[in-house]
Motif scaffolding. Structure first.
Motif, PDB file in Angstrom:
ATOM      1  N   GLN A   1      18.439 -33.207 -15.651  1.00 12.68           N
ATOM      2  CA  GLN A   1      18.130 -34.553 -15.994  1.00 12.68           C
ATOM      3  C   GLN A   1      17.559 -35.318 -15.186  1.00 12.68           C
ATOM      4  N   SER A   2      16.819 -36.616 -15.633  1.00 15.27           N
ATOM      5  CA  SER A   2      16.233 -37.411 -14.770  1.00 15.27           C
ATOM      6  C   SER A   2      17.052 -38.271 -13.834  1.00 15.27           C
ATOM      7  N   PHE A   3      18.026 -38.933 -14.578  1.00 17.48           N
ATOM      8  CA  PHE A   3      18.803 -40.158 -13.974  1.00 17.48           C
ATOM      9  C   PHE A   3      20.333 -40.069 -13.591  1.00 17.48           C
ATOM     10  N   ILE A   4      20.852 -40.383 -12.845  1.00 15.23           N
ATOM     11  CA  ILE A   4      22.288 -40.383 -12.492  1.00 15.23           C
ATOM     12  C   ILE A   4      22.798 -41.686 -13.288  1.00 15.23           C
ATOM     13  N   ASP A   5      23.949 -41.375 -13.872  1.00 15.90           N
ATOM     14  CA  ASP A   5      24.572 -42.614 -14.654  1.00 15.90           C
ATOM     15  C   ASP A   5      25.452 -43.463 -13.607  1.00 15.90           C
ATOM     16  N   LYS A   6      25.373 -44.710 -14.207  1.00 23.74           N
ATOM     17  CA  LYS A   6      25.917 -45.839 -13.167  1.00 23.74           C
ATOM     18  C   LYS A   6      27.527 -45.389 -12.941  1.00 23.74           C
ATOM     19  N   ASP A   7      28.252 -44.760 -13.889  1.00 20.08           N
ATOM     20  CA  ASP A   7      29.543 -44.507 -13.787  1.00 20.08           C
ATOM     21  C   ASP A   7      29.624 -43.480 -12.657  1.00 20.08           C
TER      22      ASP A   7
ATOM     23  N   MET B   1      16.870 -35.199 -11.386  1.00 16.30           N
ATOM     24  CA  MET B   1      15.560 -35.203 -10.832  1.00 16.30           C
ATOM     25  C   MET B   1      15.355 -36.333  -9.619  1.00 16.30           C
ATOM     26  N   LEU B   2      16.014 -37.337  -9.827  1.00 12.24           N
ATOM     27  CA  LEU B   2      16.055 -38.448  -9.055  1.00 12.24           C
ATOM     28  C   LEU B   2      17.652 -38.507  -8.395  1.00 12.24           C
ATOM     29  N   LYS B   3      17.564 -38.218  -6.988  1.00 15.78           N
ATOM     30  CA  LYS B   3      19.084 -37.848  -6.448  1.00 15.78           C
ATOM     31  C   LYS B   3      19.730 -39.105  -6.043  1.00 15.78           C
ATOM     32  N   CYS B   4      19.095 -40.335  -6.248  1.00 19.05           N
ATOM     33  CA  CYS B   4      19.926 -41.747  -6.174  1.00 19.05           C
ATOM     34  C   CYS B   4      19.891 -42.338  -7.502  1.00 19.05           C
ATOM     35  N   PHE B   5      20.763 -43.386  -7.617  1.00 21.49           N
ATOM     36  CA  PHE B   5      20.665 -44.298  -8.840  1.00 21.49           C
ATOM     37  C   PHE B   5      19.561 -45.061  -9.009  1.00 21.49           C
ATOM     38  N   SER B   6      19.005 -44.930  -9.941  1.00 19.48           N
ATOM     39  CA  SER B   6      17.555 -45.567 -10.131  1.00 19.48           C
ATOM     40  C   SER B   6      17.619 -46.411 -11.240  1.00 19.48           C
TER      41      SER B   6
ATOM     42  N   GLU C   1      11.025 -37.680 -19.085  1.00 18.87           N
ATOM     43  CA  GLU C   1      10.851 -37.683 -17.625  1.00 18.87           C
ATOM     44  C   GLU C   1      11.090 -36.494 -16.811  1.00 18.87           C
ATOM     45  N   ALA C   2      12.243 -35.746 -17.122  1.00 18.03           N
ATOM     46  CA  ALA C   2      12.658 -34.598 -16.653  1.00 18.03           C
ATOM     47  C   ALA C   2      11.408 -33.378 -16.761  1.00 18.03           C
ATOM     48  N   PHE C   3      11.035 -33.290 -17.958  1.00 20.00           N
ATOM     49  CA  PHE C   3      10.344 -32.422 -18.392  1.00 20.00           C
ATOM     50  C   PHE C   3       8.897 -32.539 -17.653  1.00 20.00           C
ATOM     51  N   ASN C   4       8.490 -33.760 -17.705  1.00 18.84           N
ATOM     52  CA  ASN C   4       7.353 -34.117 -16.931  1.00 18.84           C
ATOM     53  C   ASN C   4       7.373 -33.940 -15.535  1.00 18.84           C
ATOM     54  N   GLY C   5       8.465 -34.183 -14.902  1.00 22.14           N
ATOM     55  CA  GLY C   5       8.657 -34.119 -13.556  1.00 22.14           C
ATOM     56  C   GLY C   5       8.378 -32.597 -13.101  1.00 22.14           C
ATOM     57  N   LEU C   6       8.610 -31.694 -13.715  1.00 18.16           N
ATOM     58  CA  LEU C   6       8.442 -30.207 -13.300  1.00 18.16           C
ATOM     59  C   LEU C   6       7.141 -29.786 -13.752  1.00 18.16           C
TER      60      LEU C   6
END
Length: 203
Positions: free
Chosen positions: A67-73, A109-114, A148-153
């Motif tokens: 998945q692209s994004f880390i959740d805030k929680d 995909m992004l290892k930090c909260f963005s 985003e994850a699909f395109n990232g690959l």
């Protein structure tokens, strides 16, 4: 993967596309990789990182969720599956795939909260981490959540290939909507579930 299974699925309307992506990674062991991500400062998203969202150790997962994004929680707590959307996802995996948390490896995909933003520099910095993870986990199935994850690959035409099996090196990859999108657009939930059900025959 046995090509007979692919022909079988094709007869039932599934599309199969051969896709080979050149993989670049850091060639680190799991703990080295985790430590490198923990201390990464290659983009400004690192300033928003409160915790590393990564398993404590490698595990023999039946499927890898990308998945692209880390959740805030999750960023706040440092716990995978801390958000309501992830808990709902676990429920879906249990109900339709008979999978529990130990059977699933979750990667971002992004290892930090963005805050749900993608930037080219962050993507270039993070993808080698994921490819290193992929070498260590050695799963045969990837569920890719979101455009985003699909395109990232390196893939294109998410709308066309969503719900279709793609060949990703020596693995099979299936893409569908990401959890954030489904939570905000419940009319797509049934379609999301239909895509998830397609995985069962490969487990």
């Amino acid at each position: 993967m046995d090509k007979r299974k692919l022909y079988y699925l094709k007869a039932f309307g599934f599309e199969y596309i051969e896709e080979q992506i050149k993989i670049k990674n850091f060639d680190l062991n799991f703990q080295e990789l985790r430590e490198k991500i923990k201390n990464c400062k290659l983009c400004h998203f690192s300033k928003q990182r409160k915790n590393v969202l990564m398993e404590k150790e490698a595990k023999n997962a039946k499927i890898l969720i990308f998945q692209s994004f880390i959740d805030k929680d999750e960023n706040e707590s440092g716990k995978l599956f801390a958000s309501k959307s992830k808990q709902e996802f676990l429920r879906v995996c249990k109900e339709f795939l008979n999978l529990n948390e130990d059977d699933i490896y979750f990667s971002y995909m992004l290892k930090c909260f963005s805050n749900f933003k993608v930037e080219e520099q962050a993507l270039k910095s993070c993808l080698p981490y994921f490819y290193n993870e992929l070498e260590l986990i050695k799963t045969k199935l990837i569920l890719c959540l979101g455009k985003e994850a699909f395109n990232g690959l390196g893939f294109e035409n998410f709308e066309k290939y969503k719900g279709q099996w793609l060949r990703f090196n020596d693995m099979l990859l299936l893409s569908t909507y990401d959890l954030n999108f489904v939570s905000k657009n419940p009319s797509f939930y049934a379609e999301f579930i239909d895509d998830i059900k397609k995985i069962k025959g490969y487990l």
